[in-house]
Motif scaffolding. Structure first.
Motif, mmCIF file in Angstrom:
data_model
loop_
_atom_site.group_PDB
_atom_site.id
_atom_site.type_symbol
_atom_site.label_atom_id
_atom_site.label_comp_id
_atom_site.label_asym_id
_atom_site.label_seq_id
_atom_site.Cartn_x
_atom_site.Cartn_y
_atom_site.Cartn_z
ATOM 1 N N CYS A 11 0.831 -1.198 0.000
ATOM 2 C CA CYS A 11 0.000 0.000 0.000
ATOM 3 C C CYS A 11 0.868 1.252 0.000
ATOM 4 C CB CYS A 11 -0.931 0.011 1.219
ATOM 5 S SG CYS A 11 -0.087 -0.001 2.818
ATOM 6 N N THR A 12 0.273 2.381 -0.282
ATOM 7 C CA THR A 12 0.985 3.655 -0.277
ATOM 8 C C THR A 12 1.016 4.206 1.148
ATOM 9 O OG1 THR A 12 -0.991 5.001 -0.629
ATOM 10 C CG2 THR A 12 0.115 4.122 -2.594
ATOM 11 N N GLN A 13 1.847 5.220 1.351
ATOM 12 C CA GLN A 13 1.902 5.844 2.668
ATOM 13 C C GLN A 13 0.577 6.511 3.016
ATOM 14 O OE1 GLN A 13 5.362 8.258 3.428
ATOM 15 N NE2 GLN A 13 6.761 6.780 2.511
ATOM 16 N N ASP A 14 -0.094 7.077 2.033
ATOM 17 C CA ASP A 14 -1.407 7.681 2.289
ATOM 18 C C ASP A 14 -2.406 6.623 2.745
ATOM 19 O OD1 ASP A 14 -0.920 10.421 1.708
ATOM 20 O OD2 ASP A 14 -0.896 9.959 -0.418
ATOM 21 N N GLU A 15 -2.404 5.456 2.092
ATOM 22 C CA GLU A 15 -3.318 4.380 2.473
ATOM 23 C C GLU A 15 -2.993 3.865 3.870
ATOM 24 O OE1 GLU A 15 -4.205 2.541 -1.992
ATOM 25 O OE2 GLU A 15 -2.556 1.773 -0.767
ATOM 26 N N LEU A 16 -1.688 3.729 4.158
ATOM 27 C CA LEU A 16 -1.287 3.266 5.479
ATOM 28 C C LEU A 16 -1.714 4.262 6.552
ATOM 29 C CD1 LEU A 16 0.207 1.305 7.315
ATOM 30 C CD2 LEU A 16 2.327 2.536 6.800
ATOM 31 N N ARG B 84 0.057 11.330 7.118
ATOM 32 C CA ARG B 84 1.041 10.955 6.101
ATOM 33 C C ARG B 84 2.430 11.540 6.410
ATOM 34 N NH1 ARG B 84 4.649 11.113 3.047
ATOM 35 N NH2 ARG B 84 4.746 10.595 0.838
ATOM 36 N N SER C 224 -4.228 6.221 6.561
ATOM 37 C CA SER C 224 -5.664 6.093 6.772
ATOM 38 C C SER C 224 -5.995 4.851 7.591
ATOM 39 C CB SER C 224 -6.382 6.049 5.414
ATOM 40 O OG SER C 224 -7.759 5.826 5.575
ATOM 41 N N ARG C 225 -5.267 3.752 7.354
ATOM 42 C CA ARG C 225 -5.583 2.480 8.009
ATOM 43 C C ARG C 225 -5.205 2.471 9.485
ATOM 44 N NH1 ARG C 225 -4.015 -2.485 3.996
ATOM 45 N NH2 ARG C 225 -5.149 -3.641 5.582
#
Length: 273
Positions: free
Chosen positions: A120-125, A133, A127-128
């Motif tokens: 996953c991307t840093q943005d997705e991480l 970010r 959010s999770r």
């Protein structure tokens, strides 16, 4: 809890999670917990998953499990979860992050493993796991430190603020040299940042690093307060430096979207393409 059940499990039937990001356990804290477990038992169950019949793997609660073993209790209360392999690291990471039990290097390593494992991307991480970010990006940068400096950060001798400042130097040798000075002289983060700035100025002017003098930290006390206030307000690293004739404010951002976010907070609505 859905997909789970409560059991009392033999301590020796549990093995630690091999992908647990936390590797350091404070001896004083552990001694206090061991005493508590010995006197009154484990008040909060650990969380495990069954890996074989009668055999379990920890998902959460390694400190409690270690303390129970050390206190020579035979069983421990546990919640058995039916958790997929790819959820183990995330669950362990979330527990430790939200309890503030990971040191900065352990947190950085866990972020890197999550990014790799879940692709996953840093943005997705962000959010999770409920982190910003820029915070994830700044923490990951700590893995670029030379090993000797990383050990000092992991041991708590250097703060993450010191570590980020050291990353402004050009070579591992410079980072290690300044890290030693931080420890020996008790330099603040602000003094470290100014030392890095002077090192760059000395290099550009052909001046030996040894001739640079650290500025007085008292001069920058109010600048520190302003920088901390902006860091909290913008949710990203902000640095303020003051020279002989002018000053500078540097604001970190991780992507164009993050820049858009900062501009909106500051009050500028126009987007940069």
């Amino acid at each position: 809890m859905e997909g789970a059940e409560f059991r009392s499990i033999p301590v020796d039937a549990i093995q630690p999670n091999p992908r647990q990001p936390r590797t350091e356990f404070d001896e004083d804290d552990m001694a206090e917990l061991i005493h508590s477990v010995r006197e009154i038992g484990v008040l909060q169950p650990v969380v495990v998953r069954e890996v074989d019949e009668g055999q379990y793997e920890l998902v959460m609660g390694e400190r409690r499990w270690r303390a129970t073993k050390a206190s020579r209790r035979r069983e421990i209360p546990a919640i058995v979860r039916f958790t997929a392999d790819d959820n183990l690291l995330r669950d362990a990471l979330l527990e430790n992050i939200h309890r503030s039990q990971l040191n900065p290097l352990e947190e950085a390593a866990a972020y890197r493993q999550l990014l790799d494992d879940f692709n996953c991307t840093q943005d997705e991480l962000a959010s999770r796991i409920g982190r910003s970010r820029p915070q994830i990006s700044n923490t990951l940068r700590l893995m670029k430190l030379p090993p000797a400096v990383q050990r000092r950060v992991a041991a708590g001798v250097l703060s993450s603020g010191h570590a980020r400042a050291l990353l402004g130097l050009s070579t591992p040798e410079e980072m290690e040299e300044l890290a030693k000075r931080i420890v020996a002289e008790g330099l603040s983060v602000r003094a470290t940042e100014e030392a890095v700035t002077l090192a760059h100025q000395g290099a550009s002017n052909g001046v030996s690093r040894g001739t640079n003098r650290l500025p007085s930290t008292a001069r920058y006390q109010q600048l520190d307060e302003y920088a901390e206030a902006l860091t909290d307000r913008l949710d990203t690293q902000v640095k303020i430096t003051l020279g002989a004739k002018k000053g500078r404010i540097a604001i970190d951002f991780g992507s164009i979207e993050d820049l858009h976010r900062l501009m909106e907070i500051i009050g500028e609505q126009q987007r940069v393409s």
